[in-house]
Design a protein around this motif. Structure first.
Motif, short mmCIF file in Angstrom:
data_model
loop_
_atom_site.label_atom_id
_atom_site.label_comp_id
_atom_site.label_asym_id
_atom_site.label_seq_id
_atom_site.Cartn_x
_atom_site.Cartn_y
_atom_site.Cartn_z
N GLY A 1 6.08 -4.87 -5.29
CA GLY A 1 6.18 -6.00 -6.24
C GLY A 1 7.46 -6.78 -5.97
O GLY A 1 7.43 -8.01 -5.82
N HIS A 2 8.60 -6.07 -5.88
CA HIS A 2 9.86 -6.79 -5.62
C HIS A 2 9.78 -7.55 -4.30
O HIS A 2 10.23 -8.69 -4.21
N LEU A 3 9.21 -6.92 -3.27
CA LEU A 3 9.14 -7.58 -1.96
C LEU A 3 8.31 -8.87 -2.04
O LEU A 3 8.58 -9.83 -1.32
N ALA B 1 4.84 -10.68 -12.91
CA ALA B 1 4.34 -11.70 -11.98
C ALA B 1 4.40 -11.15 -10.55
O ALA B 1 3.48 -11.36 -9.75
N MET B 2 5.48 -10.44 -10.23
CA MET B 2 5.60 -9.90 -8.86
C MET B 2 4.54 -8.83 -8.59
O MET B 2 4.09 -8.66 -7.46
N ILE B 3 4.13 -8.11 -9.63
CA ILE B 3 3.11 -7.06 -9.45
C ILE B 3 1.74 -7.73 -9.23
O ILE B 3 0.96 -7.31 -8.36
N ALA C 1 17.27 -4.64 -3.76
CA ALA C 1 18.37 -3.89 -4.38
C ALA C 1 18.22 -3.94 -5.89
O ALA C 1 18.37 -4.99 -6.50
N SER C 2 17.89 -2.80 -6.47
CA SER C 2 17.70 -2.77 -7.93
C SER C 2 18.40 -1.55 -8.51
O SER C 2 19.25 -0.95 -7.87
N GLY C 3 18.01 -1.19 -9.73
CA GLY C 3 18.64 -0.04 -10.37
C GLY C 3 18.11 1.28 -9.82
O GLY C 3 18.76 2.32 -9.94
N HIS D 1 2.78 -0.26 -5.78
CA HIS D 1 4.10 0.38 -5.69
C HIS D 1 5.12 -0.62 -6.22
O HIS D 1 5.11 -1.80 -5.81
N HIS D 2 6.00 -0.18 -7.11
CA HIS D 2 6.96 -1.09 -7.74
C HIS D 2 7.76 -1.90 -6.71
O HIS D 2 7.97 -3.11 -6.88
N THR D 3 8.17 -1.24 -5.62
CA THR D 3 8.97 -1.94 -4.61
C THR D 3 8.18 -3.04 -3.92
O THR D 3 8.73 -4.09 -3.59
N THR E 1 14.70 -9.52 -11.70
CA THR E 1 14.61 -8.28 -12.46
C THR E 1 13.13 -7.96 -12.71
O THR E 1 12.26 -8.77 -12.39
N ASP E 2 12.86 -6.80 -13.28
CA ASP E 2 11.47 -6.35 -13.40
C ASP E 2 10.60 -7.33 -14.18
O ASP E 2 10.96 -7.76 -15.28
N ASN E 3 9.45 -7.64 -13.60
CA ASN E 3 8.52 -8.59 -14.22
C ASN E 3 7.13 -8.33 -13.67
O ASN E 3 6.97 -7.76 -12.59
#
Ligand code: KG4
Ligand code: ZN
Length: 338
Positions: A114-116, A304-306, A136-138, A110-112, A300-302
């Motif tokens: 990844g951010h977490l 590495a976080m995924i 907090a993203s777009g 899930h994309h989120t 921002t989207d990358n």
């Protein structure tokens, strides 16, 4: 364990190789943002077309940067949603093909999530739980209380626009280029953040939800009242005041949640808006430990976080992390993993 991560949920095409969820061996990011600077946002078909063109060069560059070959990759992690469907498909089709060809397990992320996970990248010392995370993203704005990588509860979320979306829409109203966050920051850097008083969203409302659409409407009417001949100085003041209003709202929810959850060790702020300098300066005065991703490219989207999220999913969920998944444009928070 080395994970190859793929992220293509919006206009970025990114492939990374990350060891044990934290050591970034490579993180290549190609973006078509520049081609949308004159518009109010990403044009989905155009973004996906560019991603088809650059996904293989990005893959080769990522392997070359990490100085490894596919034999030394243990698993592949890919963003399965939410995002732009055409873009997501470029990433997931590539990931499925590589997993079959190289005979590697495949994890849909899930994309989120990844951010977490992004605050773990290259962080020393490592972050700890329980943590409070503002993402907090777009596409989303959420406040999470996390007790593990795949464990936590959603405390609040935006009721309308996301924080990054508010920056993007505000920039468009001010005649500034997309993406709005960096361009509002640049314009407002020498402006007075208290020149215009924007209303505090959801003032007096209990809980941890956010709302940004009122701020955008308020900016629209302020611009109308200021008139078309507004001076450069006024524009700088407006950008600074609008940015300040968004940051104040984000900060108020973090403050409230930290008061309600005194056992939290540290607060994390992730996602595109976590790159914001004014927000970082305001958070530094909180008097509590606050972490951001260690590099702006991890905000921002990358990919590495995924890759990092894929690693923690495998670590905490074992084989269950590698079950079949669908590529979905709208993926509810319940699908996050928790
Ligand atoms: O996390 P991200 O790259 O993609 C999504 O998942 O949406 O976030 C992109 C968003 C955009 O709305 C952009 O305006 C915002 O993050 N952003 C910023 C900054 N850099 C990017 N917002 C505020 N300040 C920044 N420096
Ligand atoms: Zn994102």
């Amino acid at each position: 364990m080395r994970i190859l991560g793929i992220e293509t949920s919006c206009d970025e095409t990114s492939i990374a190789i990350v060891e044990d969820g934290v050591r970034v061996l490579s993180n290549v990011i190609a973006t078509s943002k520049a081609s949308f600077a004159g518009t109010t946002g990403v044009i989905p078909e155009e973004a996906a077309r560019k991603q088809v063109e650059c996904i293989l060069p990005v893959l080769h560059a990522s392997l070359a940067d990490a100085r490894i070959t596919q034999e030394r990759i243990d698993a592949i992690a890919v963003t399965r949603g939410p995002g732009l469907l055409g873009s997501l498909l470029v990433g997931t089709v590539t990931a499925r093909a590589l997993a079959a060809l190289w005979k590697k397990p495949l994890v849909g992320v899930h994309h989120t999530l990844g951010h977490l996970s992004s605050v773990w990248l290259e962080a020393d010392p490592a972050p700890s739980f329980p943590s409070l995370t503002l993402s907090a993203s777009g596409g989303h704005t959420e406040l999470w209380l996390r007790t593990g990588h795949t464990d936590g509860v959603l405390l609040g979320a935006t009721r309308d626009d996301a924080a990054g979306e508010a920056f993007d829409k505000g920039a468009s109203l001010l005649g500034l280029p997309y993406p709005g966050g960096p361009s509002i920051s640049r314009a407002g850097a020498s402006g007075n953040p208290e020149a215009f008083a924007f209303p505090m969203p959801l003032e007096g409302a209990p809980g941890f939800d956010f709302s940004f659409s009122g701020l955008k409407t308020s900016l629209k009417y302020t611009l109308r009242d200021v008139g078309p001949e507004e001076s450069e100085k006024k524009k700088r003041d407006l950008a600074a005041s609008f940015e300040y209003a968004i940051c104040r709202h984000l900060l108020s929810r973090i403050e409230r949640a930290l008061k309600a959850h005194s056992d939290v060790c540290e607060a994390h702020v992730v996602g595109g808006a976590s790159a914001n300098t004014r927000l970082r300066a305001m958070l530094s005065k909180l008097g509590r430990p606050v972490r951001f991703p260690t590099k702006i490219s991890y905000c921002t989207d990358n990919a590495a976080m995924i890759a990092s999220a894929g690693y923690f999913l495998i670590k905490e969920r074992g084989e269950k992390a590698c079950t079949a998944f669908e590529t979905t444009a709208s993926l509810p928070q319940e699908a996050l993993a928790f």
